[in-house]
Design an enzyme around this catalytic site. Structure first.
Site, PDB file in Angstrom:
ATOM      1  N   LYS A 186       0.814  -1.212   0.000  1.00 33.13           N
ATOM      2  CA  LYS A 186       0.000   0.000   0.000  1.00 33.13           C
ATOM      3  C   LYS A 186       0.854   1.272   0.000  1.00 33.13           C
ATOM      4  O   LYS A 186       0.497   2.271  -0.620  1.00 33.13           O
ATOM      5  CB  LYS A 186      -0.934   0.009   1.211  1.00 33.13           C
ATOM      6  CG  LYS A 186      -1.894  -1.176   1.274  1.00 33.13           C
ATOM      7  CD  LYS A 186      -2.873  -1.169   0.128  1.00 33.13           C
ATOM      8  CE  LYS A 186      -3.977  -2.188   0.320  1.00 33.13           C
ATOM      9  NZ  LYS A 186      -3.527  -3.585   0.271  1.00 33.13           N
ATOM     10  N   GLU A 200      -2.717   7.033   7.882  1.00 28.64           N
ATOM     11  CA  GLU A 200      -3.240   8.088   7.029  1.00 28.64           C
ATOM     12  C   GLU A 200      -4.402   8.798   7.726  1.00 28.64           C
ATOM     13  O   GLU A 200      -5.022   8.250   8.654  1.00 28.64           O
ATOM     14  CB  GLU A 200      -3.668   7.556   5.665  1.00 28.64           C
ATOM     15  CG  GLU A 200      -4.837   6.622   5.665  1.00 28.64           C
ATOM     16  CD  GLU A 200      -5.189   6.122   4.262  1.00 28.64           C
ATOM     17  OE1 GLU A 200      -4.287   6.061   3.402  1.00 28.64           O
ATOM     18  OE2 GLU A 200      -6.370   5.797   4.030  1.00 28.64           O
ATOM     19  N   TYR A 233      -7.935   9.986   8.641  1.00 27.52           N
ATOM     20  CA  TYR A 233      -9.226   9.329   8.504  1.00 27.52           C
ATOM     21  C   TYR A 233     -10.264  10.333   8.028  1.00 27.52           C
ATOM     22  O   TYR A 233     -10.500  11.358   8.671  1.00 27.52           O
ATOM     23  CB  TYR A 233      -9.654   8.724   9.844  1.00 27.52           C
ATOM     24  CG  TYR A 233     -11.007   8.070   9.809  1.00 27.52           C
ATOM     25  CD1 TYR A 233     -11.213   6.901   9.093  1.00 27.52           C
ATOM     26  CD2 TYR A 233     -12.088   8.622  10.500  1.00 27.52           C
ATOM     27  CE1 TYR A 233     -12.449   6.292   9.058  1.00 27.52           C
ATOM     28  CE2 TYR A 233     -13.335   8.021  10.473  1.00 27.52           C
ATOM     29  CZ  TYR A 233     -13.515   6.856   9.754  1.00 27.52           C
ATOM     30  OH  TYR A 233     -14.744   6.259   9.723  1.00 27.52           O
ATOM     31  N   HIS A 267     -16.921   5.534  -1.111  1.00 27.89           N
ATOM     32  CA  HIS A 267     -15.873   4.631  -1.588  1.00 27.89           C
ATOM     33  C   HIS A 267     -16.203   4.300  -3.037  1.00 27.89           C
ATOM     34  O   HIS A 267     -17.154   3.571  -3.322  1.00 27.89           O
ATOM     35  CB  HIS A 267     -15.863   3.364  -0.726  1.00 27.89           C
ATOM     36  CG  HIS A 267     -14.741   2.433  -1.028  1.00 27.89           C
ATOM     37  ND1 HIS A 267     -14.211   1.587  -0.098  1.00 27.89           N
ATOM     38  CD2 HIS A 267     -14.028   2.205  -2.162  1.00 27.89           C
ATOM     39  CE1 HIS A 267     -13.230   0.873  -0.644  1.00 27.89           C
ATOM     40  NE2 HIS A 267     -13.114   1.239  -1.901  1.00 27.89           N
ATOM     41  N   ARG A 304      -6.334  -7.913  -9.113  1.00 26.71           N
ATOM     42  CA  ARG A 304      -7.056  -9.168  -9.358  1.00 26.71           C
ATOM     43  C   ARG A 304      -8.466  -8.805  -9.813  1.00 26.71           C
ATOM     44  O   ARG A 304      -8.848  -7.648  -9.834  1.00 26.71           O
ATOM     45  CB  ARG A 304      -7.141  -9.988  -8.068  1.00 26.71           C
ATOM     46  CG  ARG A 304      -7.747  -9.186  -6.903  1.00 26.71           C
ATOM     47  CD  ARG A 304      -8.003 -10.032  -5.683  1.00 26.71           C
ATOM     48  NE  ARG A 304      -8.284  -9.242  -4.504  1.00 26.71           N
ATOM     49  CZ  ARG A 304      -9.455  -8.672  -4.216  1.00 26.71           C
ATOM     50  NH1 ARG A 304     -10.468  -8.785  -5.065  1.00 26.71           N
ATOM     51  NH2 ARG A 304      -9.618  -7.982  -3.105  1.00 26.71           N
ATOM     52  N   VAL A 313     -14.741  -9.160  -6.429  1.00 24.05           N
ATOM     53  CA  VAL A 313     -16.023  -9.822  -6.200  1.00 24.05           C
ATOM     54  C   VAL A 313     -17.115  -9.139  -7.021  1.00 24.05           C
ATOM     55  O   VAL A 313     -17.946  -9.767  -7.664  1.00 24.05           O
ATOM     56  CB  VAL A 313     -16.389  -9.796  -4.703  1.00 24.05           C
ATOM     57  CG1 VAL A 313     -17.789 -10.359  -4.472  1.00 24.05           C
ATOM     58  CG2 VAL A 313     -15.361 -10.570  -3.878  1.00 24.05           C
TER      59      VAL A 313
END
Length: 437
Positions: free
Chosen positions: A107, A191, A193, A199, A282, A285
């Site tokens: 990250k 980081e 908040y 999102h 990847r 979902v």
């Protein structure tokens, strides 16, 4: 395993590609195994002895003489060492190059790459914090509240919110411990908040020839403990101008790190500003949401890219049509703090009708094992408008019948009938507020 394995088997069958599926003894007898051309048992139920056991998987691949391995999601899907082992054995890993997986999987390195590409990131530590004193310095500099995040994290593991020095000191130890247990890496970074963000993520496709396109956005703000519950596309909470800027940023980042394959660039949006948070190297979902509004089969695209093919579309060719919503149906009890509910499904009636898609490996008589993620399946709908999509999802959820285990279907019905959700007026705090109300 399960739902994503079935999804990949179907994609291969449509492409005329033979498929081999590996399974643990806990998944023996699952119906999806019969749809593959070959099925090989790789160990007992616990994932450490089966789905995470690289030697067993490679042995199965060599026995079946496969050309490539599709890792699905979870388990070894973003494990650079596994990709390296596959390619060392002349087996193509369907995903990015090893170094790219390492770079975006870390990250802190991913943040550095975003900053180098001129993409805004949430203020925080320059990299992993070495000790508690450095963590304190960073937290005081950016200002509380702060978020502790695992460098190799995902799925909300290793994440802790701290509102002051005392809670930071307490949370650092537990975050490191959880990160070590989940990822084998206790490294964490800090980081700022953001109190009430959305999102938003963008799906990208990139080939080995350097071509990158994005396939629009997905709003994943309805989540619990950083685990996504509902996803939809396009997001009802961003403007066309912001969508364009974020899409361009996602493609730019993919190009700058030499990405190839399918990937997801994730952002937080606060007001009219967006901030990069991570790249998922990847298939996600929730990839099906994008498939419904673009008509593009992402699994087949992954396979074509891994085979060296060039993308057959430019950015101008990508069109988002209509609105799609996905809900994740889990074997959990919402009335008991979402306690997992493994066991035998005694009744299973799947919804159907126009604009309804159900990706699931479950059926009546299927026994949900206790070893893995609790997701039973993903229910999706598509319609011309968001309002129509919500109505369609309400109808589909009312048709869905699962007995023998507890599920999240009652909660999902409640979300779809909530006024704030209907208005598109929600953030990552939405579900917490709904559950506490």
């Amino acid at each position: 395993r399960g739902e994503i394995a079935l999804r990949i088997i179907r994609a291969c069958r449509e492409m005329g590609i033979e498929s081999v599926v590996v399974y643990s003894t806990a998944d023996a007898g699952a119906a999806y195994l019969d749809l593959a051309d070959e099925a090989i048992c790789i160990g007992p139920g616990p994932s450490a002895k089966s789905y995470l056991a690289m030697p067993s998987i490679i042995s199965a691949a060599e026995i079946a003489n496969v050309d490539a391995v599709h890792p699905g999601y979870g388990f070894l899907a973003e494990n650079a060492h596994f990709a390296e082992v596959c390619r060392a054995n002349n087996i193509e890993f369907i995903g990015p190059d090893v170094e790219t997986i390492r770079r975006v999987g870390d990250k802190a390195q991913a943040r550095d790459a975003a900053k180098a590409a001129g993409i805004p990131v949430v203020e925080g530590s320059a990299g992993p914090v070495e000790d508690d004193d450095e963590a304190l310095q960073v937290a005081r500099k950016v200002g509380y509240p702060v978020l502790i995040k695992a460098v190799s994290g995902g799925g909300g593991r290793g994440m802790r919110i701290s509102n002051n020095d005392i809670s930071l000191m307490h949370n650092l130890a537990s975050a490191r411990s959880e990160a070590e247990a989940a990822f084998g890496d206790s490294s964490i970074y800090i980081e700022k908040y953001l109190a009430d963000p959305r999102h938003i993520e963008f799906q990208i496709l990139a080939d080995r020839q350097g071509n990158v396109v994005h396939l629009g956005d997905r709003d994943c703000s309805v989540q619990r403990r950083h685990q996504k519950v509902v996803e939809e596309s396009p997001s009802p909470g961003i403007t066309p101008d912001l969508r364009r800027k974020m899409g361009n940023a996602a493609s730019k980042l993919g190009k700058s790190v030499g990405y190839h394959g399918a990937g997801t660039v994730e952002f937080l949006v606060q007001g009219r500003k967006f901030y990069f948070i991570e790249v998922n190297a990847r298939i996600q979902v929730e990839h099906c949401v994008t498939e419904l509004v673009t008509g593009i089969d992402l699994i087949q695209e992954q396979i074509r890219i891994a085979a060296g093919e060039t993308l057959n579309r430019k950015q101008s060719d990508v069109k988002v049509k209509g609105h799609a919503i996905e809900v994740r149906v889990n074997a959990e009890d919402p009335d008991r703090d979402f306690t997992p509910s493994p066991g035998l499904i005694t009744r299973y009636e799947a919804p159907g009708g126009p604009g309804v898609r159900l990706d699931s490996h479950a059926q009546g008589g299927y026994r949900i094992p206790p070893h893995y993620d609790s997701m039973i399946g993903k229910l999706l709908v598509r319609a011309d408008t968001r309002e129509a999509a919500i109505s369609r999802m309400q109808r589909a959820l009312d048709e869905y019948r699962i007995e023998g285990v507890k599920t999240t279907i009652p909660l999902l019905r409640r979300i779809m009938r909530d006024g704030d959700f209907a208005r598109g007026d929600y953030s990552t705090k939405f579900l917490d507020a709904l559950l506490s109300g």
